[in-house]
Design a protein around this motif. Structure first.
Motif, PDB file in Angstrom:
ATOM      1  N   GLU A 217     -19.511  -4.444  46.992  1.00 61.38           N
ATOM      2  CA  GLU A 217     -19.075  -5.598  47.777  1.00 61.38           C
ATOM      3  C   GLU A 217     -19.338  -6.901  47.033  1.00 61.38           C
ATOM      4  OE1 GLU A 217     -19.349  -6.799  52.397  1.00 61.38           O
ATOM      5  OE2 GLU A 217     -21.296  -6.505  51.433  1.00 61.38           O
ATOM      6  N   VAL A 218     -20.541  -7.017  46.487  1.00 60.19           N
ATOM      7  CA  VAL A 218     -20.894  -8.250  45.793  1.00 60.19           C
ATOM      8  C   VAL A 218     -20.201  -8.342  44.438  1.00 60.19           C
ATOM      9  CG1 VAL A 218     -22.807  -9.567  44.819  1.00 60.19           C
ATOM     10  CG2 VAL A 218     -23.077  -8.429  47.014  1.00 60.19           C
TER      11      VAL A 218
ATOM     12  N   THR B  55     -28.018   5.244  46.503  1.00 57.50           N
ATOM     13  CA  THR B  55     -28.871   4.090  46.256  1.00 57.50           C
ATOM     14  C   THR B  55     -29.264   4.065  44.783  1.00 57.50           C
ATOM     15  OG1 THR B  55     -29.744   4.148  48.503  1.00 57.50           O
ATOM     16  CG2 THR B  55     -31.035   2.947  46.866  1.00 57.50           C
TER      17      THR B  55
ATOM     18  N   TYR C 288     -30.561  -1.264  45.456  1.00 58.55           N
ATOM     19  CA  TYR C 288     -29.280  -1.559  46.099  1.00 58.55           C
ATOM     20  C   TYR C 288     -28.471  -0.291  46.362  1.00 58.55           C
ATOM     21  CZ  TYR C 288     -30.591  -5.979  43.878  1.00 58.55           C
ATOM     22  OH  TYR C 288     -31.277  -7.080  43.451  1.00 58.55           O
ATOM     23  N   THR C 289     -27.746  -0.280  47.482  1.00 60.29           N
ATOM     24  CA  THR C 289     -26.820   0.811  47.729  1.00 60.29           C
ATOM     25  C   THR C 289     -25.539   0.573  46.954  1.00 60.29           C
ATOM     26  OG1 THR C 289     -25.699  -0.216  49.623  1.00 60.29           O
ATOM     27  CG2 THR C 289     -27.726   1.074  50.082  1.00 60.29           C
TER      28      THR C 289
ATOM     29  N   ASP D 110     -23.286  -1.941  48.787  1.00 60.75           N
ATOM     30  CA  ASP D 110     -23.704  -3.336  48.631  1.00 60.75           C
ATOM     31  C   ASP D 110     -23.353  -3.855  47.236  1.00 60.75           C
ATOM     32  OD1 ASP D 110     -24.697  -3.404  51.189  1.00 60.75           O
ATOM     33  OD2 ASP D 110     -26.788  -3.066  50.604  1.00 60.75           O
TER      34      ASP D 110
END
Length: 235
Positions: A101-102, A90, A94-95, A98
């Motif tokens: 992915e974005v 983390t 945000y991890t 995540d």
């Protein structure tokens, strides 16, 4: 036990920092169950004496353990084990999963738009940042330049929404960059990946720019995977 000067095995050994050595030692002890879930780690002073490292080095390792989801630090109480295996790191809010992915959905097409829309001034700015990164030896300074580089690529796409997005995750990107450089030795490889992105932008090739950014993010993901896999895993 002196952990201040270690090297990794391999054909071309990479010198391991004192922080990495301390992290590996403590992580291994947690994964082996020497510290059970709920246990409190020894005091900072005790760990510094036992491992023969400075308090700043130890604190960096403790922060990395927390980033990996193995421990939590409670002000005035100490550091406690909360998991036996590393989780998705983390970085701020945000991890890593995540973020990646974005970023794939944003930064890959952004690089393509930048190849089509960049101005000579955009290219000059990116080249200056890249040259500074390639000369920089201080990790904190390099990390700051790294985030500026990704902001500059977004700026070169000439859509203010893209830049605003990178600004929103800038702190998380900096934390992740520092983590990867400290534990994954990514700096030189990242410089090469950044240069490939700039070369594609200079050529005005949308497909090449998208591929170069995709490759960069693939390498980030691979390094993160290598870091979080169990310390005792073979290979």
């Amino acid at each position: 036990m002196n952990l201040s000067d270690s090297q990794t095995a391999g054909v071309v050994p990479r010198r391991v920092s004192a922080m990495e050595a301390v992290l590996t030692h403590l992580r291994g002890a947690i994964e082996r169950g020497e510290y059970a879930i709920g246990d409190k780690l020894p005091s900072e002073a005790g760990l510094c004496r036992a491992l023969e490292v400075s308090r700043p080095v130890l604190r960096e390792a403790l922060r990395a353990l927390q980033t990996m989801g193995l421990t939590v630090s409670k002000t005035g109480k100490g550091t406690f084990v909360v998991a036996r295996a590393a989780a998705d790191p983390t970085f701020g809010d945000y991890t890593a999963g995540d973020l990646l992915e974005v970023r794939r959905h944003i930064e890959i097409p952004v690089a393509g738009y930048a190849a089509l829309r960049r101005t000579p001034e955009d290219l000059d700015h990116l080249l200056q940042l890249l040259e500074r990164m390639e000369r920089e030896t201080d990790t904190a300074s390099w990390v700051a330049l790294d985030t500026l580089f990704h902001l500059a690529v977004a700026q070169a796409a000439h859509n203010p929404v893209f830049r605003r997005f990178i600004e929103e995750i800038r702190d998380a990107l900096a934390r992740q960059s520092a983590f990867l450089n400290e534990l994954g030795g990514r700096r030189e490889q990242s410089d090469r990946e950044h240069r490939a992105i700039v070369e594609a932008l200079a050529d005005g090739s949308q497909p090449d720019a998208a591929r170069a950014m995709s490759h960069h993010l693939d390498c980030v993901e691979a390094t993160l995977t290598d870091i979080v896999r169990p310390a005792h895993a073979p290979g």
